[in-house]
Design a protein around this motif. Structure first.
Motif, PDB file in Angstrom:
ATOM      1  N   PRO A  41      -4.503  -4.274   0.375  1.00  0.00           N
ATOM      2  CA  PRO A  41      -4.842  -3.238   2.144  1.00  0.00           C
ATOM      3  C   PRO A  41      -5.201  -4.404   3.162  1.00  0.00           C
ATOM      4  O   PRO A  41      -4.577  -4.018   4.281  1.00  0.00           O
ATOM      5  CB  PRO A  41      -6.482  -2.314   2.174  1.00  0.00           C
ATOM      6  N   PRO A  42      -5.995  -5.204   3.042  1.00  0.00           N
ATOM      7  CA  PRO A  42      -5.609  -6.343   4.270  1.00  0.00           C
ATOM      8  C   PRO A  42      -4.583  -6.301   4.758  1.00  0.00           C
ATOM      9  O   PRO A  42      -4.413  -6.948   6.039  1.00  0.00           O
ATOM     10  CB  PRO A  42      -6.729  -7.357   3.969  1.00  0.00           C
ATOM     11  N   ALA A  86      -1.044  -5.119   3.862  1.00  0.00           N
ATOM     12  CA  ALA A  86      -0.851  -4.571   3.857  1.00  0.00           C
ATOM     13  C   ALA A  86      -1.083  -4.242   5.986  1.00  0.00           C
ATOM     14  O   ALA A  86      -0.500  -3.901   6.180  1.00  0.00           O
ATOM     15  CB  ALA A  86      -0.878  -2.825   4.075  1.00  0.00           C
ATOM     16  N   ALA A  87      -2.207  -3.680   6.736  1.00  0.00           N
ATOM     17  CA  ALA A  87      -2.886  -3.963   7.577  1.00  0.00           C
ATOM     18  C   ALA A  87      -1.892  -4.967   8.342  1.00  0.00           C
ATOM     19  O   ALA A  87      -1.626  -4.526   9.690  1.00  0.00           O
ATOM     20  CB  ALA A  87      -4.419  -3.909   8.130  1.00  0.00           C
ATOM     21  N   ARG A  88      -2.516  -6.474   8.119  1.00  0.00           N
ATOM     22  CA  ARG A  88      -1.592  -7.542   9.125  1.00  0.00           C
ATOM     23  C   ARG A  88      -0.449  -7.627   8.722  1.00  0.00           C
ATOM     24  O   ARG A  88       0.619  -7.265   9.572  1.00  0.00           O
ATOM     25  CB  ARG A  88      -1.763  -8.341   8.161  1.00  0.00           C
ATOM     26  N   TYR A  89       0.585  -6.637   8.145  1.00  0.00           N
ATOM     27  CA  TYR A  89       1.663  -6.755   7.714  1.00  0.00           C
ATOM     28  C   TYR A  89       2.572  -5.193   9.462  1.00  0.00           C
ATOM     29  O   TYR A  89       3.340  -5.452   9.825  1.00  0.00           O
ATOM     30  CB  TYR A  89       2.420  -5.841   6.921  1.00  0.00           C
ATOM     31  N   ARG A  90       1.573  -4.071   9.473  1.00  0.00           N
ATOM     32  CA  ARG A  90       2.046  -2.902  10.006  1.00  0.00           C
ATOM     33  C   ARG A  90       2.165  -3.621  11.597  1.00  0.00           C
ATOM     34  O   ARG A  90       2.801  -3.201  12.154  1.00  0.00           O
ATOM     35  CB  ARG A  90       0.792  -1.618  10.055  1.00  0.00           C
ATOM     36  N   ALA A  91       0.749  -4.398  11.527  1.00  0.00           N
ATOM     37  CA  ALA A  91       0.835  -5.470  13.073  1.00  0.00           C
ATOM     38  C   ALA A  91       1.935  -6.144  13.316  1.00  0.00           C
ATOM     39  O   ALA A  91       2.092  -5.853  14.780  1.00  0.00           O
ATOM     40  CB  ALA A  91      -0.933  -5.936  13.440  1.00  0.00           C
ATOM     41  N   GLN A 117       4.913  -4.138  14.254  1.00  0.00           N
ATOM     42  CA  GLN A 117       4.442  -3.399  15.375  1.00  0.00           C
ATOM     43  C   GLN A 117       4.687  -4.428  16.519  1.00  0.00           C
ATOM     44  O   GLN A 117       6.125  -3.865  17.346  1.00  0.00           O
ATOM     45  CB  GLN A 117       3.456  -2.648  15.204  1.00  0.00           C
ATOM     46  N   ASP A 152       5.872   1.358   3.932  1.00  0.00           N
ATOM     47  CA  ASP A 152       4.472   1.578   4.057  1.00  0.00           C
ATOM     48  C   ASP A 152       4.525   1.245   3.067  1.00  0.00           C
ATOM     49  O   ASP A 152       4.220   1.641   2.179  1.00  0.00           O
ATOM     50  CB  ASP A 152       3.444   2.847   4.918  1.00  0.00           C
ATOM     51  N   GLU A 158       0.891   0.980   1.928  1.00  0.00           N
ATOM     52  CA  GLU A 158      -0.051   1.556   0.812  1.00  0.00           C
ATOM     53  C   GLU A 158       1.223   3.107   0.717  1.00  0.00           C
ATOM     54  O   GLU A 158      -0.215   3.223  -0.168  1.00  0.00           O
ATOM     55  CB  GLU A 158      -0.891   1.524   2.192  1.00  0.00           C
ATOM     56  N   GLY A 172       2.411  -6.798   1.843  1.00  0.00           N
ATOM     57  CA  GLY A 172       0.592  -6.326   1.123  1.00  0.00           C
ATOM     58  C   GLY A 172       1.711  -4.785   0.269  1.00  0.00           C
ATOM     59  O   GLY A 172       0.668  -4.551  -0.196  1.00  0.00           O
TER      60      GLY A 172
END
Length: 293
Positions: A6-7, A9-14, A17, A75, A77, A106
């Protein structure tokens, strides 16, 4: 079955974007940094396993980074979300580059990369969709990825879904006739949601492609089957983004990405023996030195 980090994956989404909506020059630099990281990781994986396809992994890296870093709607996740874009790595022997990219995004913990090619590891020499999130189709036997991708694109049409299908092919792989049957079907069906990216490094196991079974004029061949064709420098992230982003065409798109086998390593670039070769201790040291620049 591996699970998401999850961490990461969050960095990847940012990151995705930022590369989609931010300054184009900043996006390109971000993707370059991601490619350097993936290449270093690939060298680590192959050195540890003492197995792998280093040359092809390094030629396809920038293509995979551009796709995951800015193009694909995915995504980590929720890797089986019904509306996700589909990415099929038909040249499945270059699984190390795919795994390193997926971990960077992620889909699973980077620590799992240490198990690459180990007995009973999920991260085998060819990608397995049952074990690795983000893998859409088991690949390795060449000539299978494009037919599967045509099926995915037809499924999207039948379901009236907007998701895209992207398949990454090796150039030597195009000597398989199944690819041209699939290309003919895709052109006939007008599958505008389908993109084929050819990793055109001009080398295959044992020889150059043009010595084995000439592919040129490659762009004209795809066009003859009803595809829109685009030729780009496969290591130029800006050019890749421009070629890979959808443009509303009602024809399938073939992106011929001119690449260098063994990209980034002075001792391996454009050398046929690095299709399937493992670096020695001094070459590993030199590889990390060159990839740090």
């Amino acid at each position: 079955m591996l699970t998401a980090d999850p961490p990461a994956a969050a960095r990847y989404r940012a990151l995705r974007q930022a590369t989609r909506d931010g300054d184009p020059a900043d996006a390109v630099e971000t993707l370059r940094a991601m490619s350097r990281d993936v290449r270093r990781t690939v060298v680590e994986m192959i050195d540890r396993a003492r197995l792998g396809h280093l040359g092809g992994d390094l030629s396809v890296t920038d293509i995979l980074v551009a796709l995951f870093g800015a193009v694909l709607d995915v995504d980590p996740e929720d890797p089986t979300a019904p509306g996700r874009d589909r990415l099929i790595l038909s040249k499945g022997h270059c699984a190390a580059a795919l795994y390193a990219t997926l971990a960077r995004c992620g889909y699973f913990a980077r620590s799992e990369l240490a198990t690459f090619m180990a007995p009973l590891s999920a991260l085998g020499g060819h990608p397995d969709r049952r074990k690795v999130p983000g893998v859409e189709s088991n690949t390795g036997p060449l000539g299978h990825g494009l037919p599967v991708a045509v099926g995915c694109a037809l499924a999207a049409r039948l379901r009236a879904e907007p998701w895209r299908t992207v398949v990454v092919l090796g150039d030597g792989e195009l000597q398989e006739g199944s690819n041209w049957e699939a290309a003919m079907a895709a052109g006939h069906q007008g599958l505008g949601s389908l993109t084929a990216v050819v990793d055109r490094n001009r080398l295959q196991q044992g020889a150059r492609t043009e010595e084995t079974n000439a592919l040129e004029p490659l762009s004209a061949k795809w066009a003859a089957f009803g595809w829109e064709t685009r030729e780009v420098d496969g290591h130029d992230h800006g050019a890749l983004l421009a070629a890979l982003r959808p443009t509303g065409t009602d024809r399938p798109v073939a992106v011929i990405a001119r690449t260098v086998k063994g990209k980034g390593l002075s001792f391996a670039e454009d050398q046929v023996e690095w299709h399937h070769r493992v670096p020695d201790e001094e070459q590993v040291r030199l590889a990390f030195e060159e990839l740090a620049r």
